[in-house]
Design a protein around this motif. Sequence first.
Motif, PDB file in Angstrom:
ATOM      1  N   GLN A  34       0.826  -1.206   0.000  1.00 24.66           N
ATOM      2  CA  GLN A  34       0.000   0.000   0.000  1.00 24.66           C
ATOM      3  C   GLN A  34       0.865   1.263   0.000  1.00 24.66           C
ATOM      4  N   LEU A  35       1.963   1.229   0.748  1.00 29.51           N
ATOM      5  CA  LEU A  35       2.881   2.372   0.743  1.00 29.51           C
ATOM      6  C   LEU A  35       3.470   2.593  -0.652  1.00 29.51           C
ATOM      7  N   LEU A  36       3.825   1.510  -1.328  1.00 29.81           N
ATOM      8  CA  LEU A  36       4.357   1.625  -2.684  1.00 29.81           C
ATOM      9  C   LEU A  36       3.324   2.230  -3.629  1.00 29.81           C
ATOM     10  N   THR A  37       2.066   1.846  -3.441  1.00 30.24           N
ATOM     11  CA  THR A  37       0.995   2.383  -4.279  1.00 30.24           C
ATOM     12  C   THR A  37       0.762   3.859  -3.975  1.00 30.24           C
ATOM     13  N   ASP A  38       0.716   4.210  -2.695  1.00 31.01           N
ATOM     14  CA  ASP A  38       0.408   5.582  -2.291  1.00 31.01           C
ATOM     15  C   ASP A  38       1.557   6.559  -2.548  1.00 31.01           C
ATOM     16  N   LEU A  39       2.769   6.140  -2.235  1.00 31.14           N
ATOM     17  CA  LEU A  39       3.903   7.060  -2.294  1.00 31.14           C
ATOM     18  C   LEU A  39       4.647   7.018  -3.622  1.00 31.14           C
ATOM     19  N   GLU A  44      10.840   7.166  -0.729  1.00 37.70           N
ATOM     20  CA  GLU A  44       9.825   7.666   0.209  1.00 37.70           C
ATOM     21  C   GLU A  44       9.243   6.523   1.039  1.00 37.70           C
ATOM     22  N   VAL A  45       9.076   5.369   0.407  1.00 33.01           N
ATOM     23  CA  VAL A  45       8.590   4.187   1.130  1.00 33.01           C
ATOM     24  C   VAL A  45       9.609   3.780   2.187  1.00 33.01           C
ATOM     25  N   CYS A 127      11.439  -2.407  -7.739  1.00 32.37           N
ATOM     26  CA  CYS A 127      11.594  -2.101  -6.304  1.00 32.37           C
ATOM     27  C   CYS A 127      12.970  -2.486  -5.772  1.00 32.37           C
ATOM     28  N   GLN A 128      13.979  -2.509  -6.611  1.00 32.26           N
ATOM     29  CA  GLN A 128      15.299  -2.946  -6.163  1.00 32.26           C
ATOM     30  C   GLN A 128      15.921  -1.996  -5.141  1.00 32.26           C
ATOM     31  N   GLY A 129      15.511  -0.751  -5.089  1.00 33.73           N
ATOM     32  CA  GLY A 129      16.018   0.189  -4.091  1.00 33.73           C
ATOM     33  C   GLY A 129      15.267   0.118  -2.774  1.00 33.73           C
ATOM     34  N   LEU A 130      14.255  -0.729  -2.711  1.00 28.81           N
ATOM     35  CA  LEU A 130      13.426  -0.833  -1.508  1.00 28.81           C
ATOM     36  C   LEU A 130      14.121  -1.661  -0.440  1.00 28.81           C
ATOM     37  N   VAL A 153      20.898   3.629  12.077  1.00 30.86           N
ATOM     38  CA  VAL A 153      20.743   2.211  11.751  1.00 30.86           C
ATOM     39  C   VAL A 153      20.514   2.079  10.246  1.00 30.86           C
ATOM     40  N   THR A 154      21.378   1.321   9.580  1.00 34.03           N
ATOM     41  CA  THR A 154      21.278   1.166   8.133  1.00 34.03           C
ATOM     42  C   THR A 154      21.437  -0.295   7.733  1.00 34.03           C
ATOM     43  N   TRP A 155      20.859  -0.628   6.597  1.00 32.95           N
ATOM     44  CA  TRP A 155      20.978  -1.981   6.048  1.00 32.95           C
ATOM     45  C   TRP A 155      22.250  -2.078   5.225  1.00 32.95           C
ATOM     46  N   LEU A 156      23.048  -3.110   5.490  1.00 32.41           N
ATOM     47  CA  LEU A 156      24.242  -3.364   4.695  1.00 32.41           C
ATOM     48  C   LEU A 156      24.017  -4.524   3.723  1.00 32.41           C
ATOM     49  N   ARG A 157      23.309  -5.546   4.185  1.00 29.16           N
ATOM     50  CA  ARG A 157      23.030  -6.707   3.338  1.00 29.16           C
ATOM     51  C   ARG A 157      21.567  -7.096   3.482  1.00 29.16           C
ATOM     52  N   ASP A 158      21.014  -7.648   2.399  1.00 28.46           N
ATOM     53  CA  ASP A 158      19.593  -7.977   2.354  1.00 28.46           C
ATOM     54  C   ASP A 158      19.412  -9.236   1.510  1.00 28.46           C
ATOM     55  N   MET A 159      18.839 -10.272   2.098  1.00 23.14           N
ATOM     56  CA  MET A 159      18.639 -11.532   1.380  1.00 23.14           C
ATOM     57  C   MET A 159      17.695 -11.367   0.187  1.00 23.14           C
ATOM     58  N   LEU A 160      16.803 -10.396   0.248  1.00 22.07           N
ATOM     59  CA  LEU A 160      15.900 -10.161  -0.874  1.00 22.07           C
ATOM     60  C   LEU A 160      16.642  -9.605  -2.097  1.00 22.07           C
ATOM     61  N   LYS A 161      17.857  -9.141  -1.850  1.00 23.74           N
ATOM     62  CA  LYS A 161      18.674  -8.601  -2.947  1.00 23.74           C
ATOM     63  C   LYS A 161      19.836  -9.539  -3.295  1.00 23.74           C
TER      64      LYS A 161
END
Length: 186
Positions: A34-39, A44-45, A127-130, A153-161
Amino acid sequence: MAPAAPKSGDAIFASVDRVNAELFTLTYGAIVRQLLTDLEEVEEVNKQLDQMGYNIGVRLVDEFLAKSNVSRCVEFRETAEVIAKVGFKMFLGVTASVTNWDTEGTTCSLILEDNPLVDFVELPDTCQGLYYCNILSGVVRGALEMVSMKTEVTWLRDMLKGDDVFELQVKLLKQIPEEYPYKDDE
């Protein structure tokens, strides 16, 4: 009466009310969608998920302190271990490991090998930047701020990527001195 001993993450997880994991995962997915749809803009998401997480973390820390019987953590290193072993287990049912400390002891990584938020999730190319789990970075940041630790707090690694684990970097910016609303000597 002696103070109660701190509970382990497993003991707390066994004693708290839980919702169905699939319902939780699918509801979170619906929120992100819903955030992806709205924003429309992925950045921004990411910001909105972080802010939502921050608001949750600010409130979640009270429940954590009440149910875990954890005494006040003095050092950032100790706080990170409690978050990883007790906090994540209590609220998500998983534990994290704490690694990659810098020499000053102000930056570390929380490694999650399992993350219930991403069950059934595949990110489309648009949505690769999400940072799908960015709500977790906000939760950690908000909770730490409530115990007088200003963090980034930041993400360094993400299994979805395609990474092998989820890695959150937590950097202590400053210890916030506690302010009391009144003086004891008056």
